[in-house]
Design an enzyme around this catalytic site. Structure first.
Site, PDB file in Angstrom:
ATOM      1  N   GLY A 210     -21.595  81.836  39.730  1.00 43.70           N
ATOM      2  CA  GLY A 210     -20.320  82.536  39.527  1.00 43.70           C
ATOM      3  C   GLY A 210     -20.397  83.474  38.349  1.00 43.70           C
ATOM      4  O   GLY A 210     -21.489  83.812  37.884  1.00 43.70           O
ATOM      5  N   ASN A 211     -19.266  83.935  37.872  1.00 42.80           N
ATOM      6  CA  ASN A 211     -19.247  84.765  36.668  1.00 42.80           C
ATOM      7  C   ASN A 211     -17.957  84.517  35.891  1.00 42.80           C
ATOM      8  O   ASN A 211     -17.095  83.759  36.331  1.00 42.80           O
ATOM      9  CB  ASN A 211     -19.440  86.247  37.022  1.00 42.80           C
ATOM     10  CG  ASN A 211     -18.328  86.768  37.899  1.00 42.80           C
ATOM     11  OD1 ASN A 211     -17.172  86.799  37.511  1.00 42.80           O
ATOM     12  ND2 ASN A 211     -18.686  87.156  39.131  1.00 42.80           N
ATOM     13  N   HIS A 212     -17.824  85.176  34.737  1.00 41.91           N
ATOM     14  CA  HIS A 212     -16.717  84.862  33.827  1.00 41.91           C
ATOM     15  C   HIS A 212     -15.406  85.581  34.133  1.00 41.91           C
ATOM     16  O   HIS A 212     -14.462  85.457  33.368  1.00 41.91           O
ATOM     17  CB  HIS A 212     -17.126  85.193  32.386  1.00 41.91           C
ATOM     18  CG  HIS A 212     -18.179  84.275  31.841  1.00 41.91           C
ATOM     19  ND1 HIS A 212     -17.970  82.927  31.727  1.00 41.91           N
ATOM     20  CD2 HIS A 212     -19.443  84.516  31.417  1.00 41.91           C
ATOM     21  CE1 HIS A 212     -19.064  82.362  31.225  1.00 41.91           C
ATOM     22  NE2 HIS A 212     -19.976  83.302  31.043  1.00 41.91           N
ATOM     23  N   ALA A 213     -15.335  86.344  35.210  1.00 43.07           N
ATOM     24  CA  ALA A 213     -14.088  87.080  35.486  1.00 43.07           C
ATOM     25  C   ALA A 213     -12.939  86.081  35.673  1.00 43.07           C
ATOM     26  O   ALA A 213     -13.092  85.061  36.344  1.00 43.07           O
ATOM     27  CB  ALA A 213     -14.253  87.923  36.750  1.00 43.07           C
ATOM     28  N   ALA A 278     -14.964  90.976  40.487  1.00 39.76           N
ATOM     29  CA  ALA A 278     -16.347  90.935  40.017  1.00 39.76           C
ATOM     30  C   ALA A 278     -17.138  90.169  41.079  1.00 39.76           C
ATOM     31  O   ALA A 278     -17.292  88.945  41.007  1.00 39.76           O
ATOM     32  CB  ALA A 278     -16.413  90.229  38.672  1.00 39.76           C
TER      33      ALA A 278
END
Ligand code: CTP
Length: 401
Positions: A210-213, A278
């Site tokens: 995943g990512n931090h968005a 994102a």
């Protein structure tokens, strides 16, 4: 539509006054600030204490505040000017006639005459009164002043008779007012599609990439579009943000593939699309069906490219106004312009990770808006809600349906 609006509710003396308790609750629930003015006879039908409790404001009915001294008066001019809109519900034949003739013998009428905002009135009376030429003349006169009539409905009346004259139900009054407010807005009748949040790409049943968005920028864009009257479809990856605006439909997805599919379901009917998500650029080639156990000291996952949603929307673009985001760390303007062209966009919103307070997981953002003619508009660091408004200001300058 009603969030943050100051609403002055005038209640007159008809049996339908009891329904205004529900109306007040709906207005408060919609985020409005409500002040109430009652005529003297209205307080026989509905208790000022109930209304004050529901509206969280004192209920006023006379020019002089009974609890204060002689100098403590209820300023009708201030109330009239405070209001973003006034609703007279129920509106009796007596009050409507006085409004039409400019009579000013109670606080409600004084507020009405002082109000500069849109005034809605919801008549409630017996069927013969509703049809009487004198009532019809009042309706006409009030409409000629620019006041807006919320038609009475047909059904059983308090007299036991059947016919037209019942005050519109509170839900319908709120719907009517929302619809009316929406009509005058710049994106009324338009459909806006927004992608938001991160995507999660499954590795096995318990792990993902995943990512931090956080999704906040996309959710604020959805709010801004809905506040401009648009019907919004918000396609969001995992995010803790929620929606409360009735013009926003939230479609939750998890992976890039799901986001791609959901977005393409709606795109054809869309007027403005903004991709603020994102999206993962790569996803595991295969997803393990069981939890992967640790064995070797090194472990690698084969990744394959995800489909570029924005690129696909650009390729299929007809009349849509298409906006992308670019998060860059170097050669920001150049890279953003390349993305704009490659993905066939009308505009791109550039975030630079070099700007303090901009980008992921923060409540603020600092953007540069670049359109397809290479006009570059930089903005200061602002809250994401303010940034969303700026983005739509820029879109509205360029989007002509
Ligand atoms: N985007 C998308 N689908 C993807 C990847 C990106 O819709 N699979 C969209 C993003 O929502 C954003 C824009 O494309 O509006 C640009 O995303 P960004 O990650 O900055 O650029 P990429 O095109 O992925 O290129 P790179 O990662 O090489 O910078």
């Amino acid at each position: 539509m009603l969030g943050g609006k100051n609403i002055l509710l005038g209640i007159t003396g008809g049996i339908a006054a009891y329904k205004t308790t529900f109306l007040v609750r709906l207005l408060i629930k919609a985020g409005a600030n409500v002040k109430i003015v009652l005529t003297e006879s209205a307080s026989s039908f509905v208790s000022p204490l109930t209304l004050a409790t529901l509206s969280k404001n004192p209920v006023l009915s006379s020019f002089v505040n009974e609890e204060g001294g002689a100098t403590d008066w209820n300023n009708h001019v201030e109330l009239g000017l405070w209001a973003d809109l006034m609703i007279v519900a129920p509106a009796t034949a007596n009050t409507l006639s006085k409004m039409a003739s400019g009579t000013c013998d109670n606080l409600l009428l004084a507020c009405y005459l002082s109000a500069k905002c849109p005034v809605f009135f919801a008549p409630a009376m017996d069927l013969d009164m509703y049809k009487h030429p004198s009532s019809i003349a009042s309706f006409k006169k009030l409409k000629s002043f620019g006041n807006i009539m919320i038609l009475a409905t047909s059904g059983e009346l308090a007299s036991g008779l059947h016919g037209e004259g019942r005050m519109a139900e509170p839900e319908d009054i709120v719907k009517f007012i929302n619809g009316h407010l929406q009509k005058g807005l710049p994106l009324s009748g338009k459909k806006v599609l927004i992608t938001a949040g991160p995507t999660y790409e499954a590795i096995d049943p318990v792990r993902f990439i995943g990512n931090h968005a956080s999704g906040q920028m996309g959710y604020e864009l959805a709010n801004a579009a809905a506040n401009l009257g648009a019907e919004v479809i918000l396609v969001s990856g995992p995010s803790h943000f929620t929606v409360s605006h009735e013009l926003i439909t939230l479609r939750k997805v998890i992976s890039a593939e799901e986001m791609y599919n959901e977005v393409h379901l709606h795109y054809e009917a869309i007027d403005v699309a903004i991709c603020a998500a994102a999206v993962a650029d790569y996803t595991p080639k295969t997803v393990a069906t069981q939890k992967i156990k640790k064995k070797e000291s090194e472990f690698s996952i084969e990744l394959v490219k995800t489909k570029d949603i924005l690129l696909s929307l650009g390729n299929q673009k007809k009349d849509q106004f298409l906006v992308g985001f670019a998060l860059e760390t170097e050669n920001e303007l150049e890279n953003a312009k390349v993305k704009l062209k490659k993905k066939n966009l009308d505009a791109i919103v550039l975030n630079s990770l070099n700007d303090k307070g901009a980008g992921f997981g923060k409540p603020t953002n600092k953007i540069t808006f670049i359109d397809k003619n290479s006009t570059i508009t930089p903005f200061e660091l602002k809250t994401k809600a303010e940034v969303a408004k700026d983005i739509f200001d820029e879109i509205l300058k360029r989007y002509h349906a």
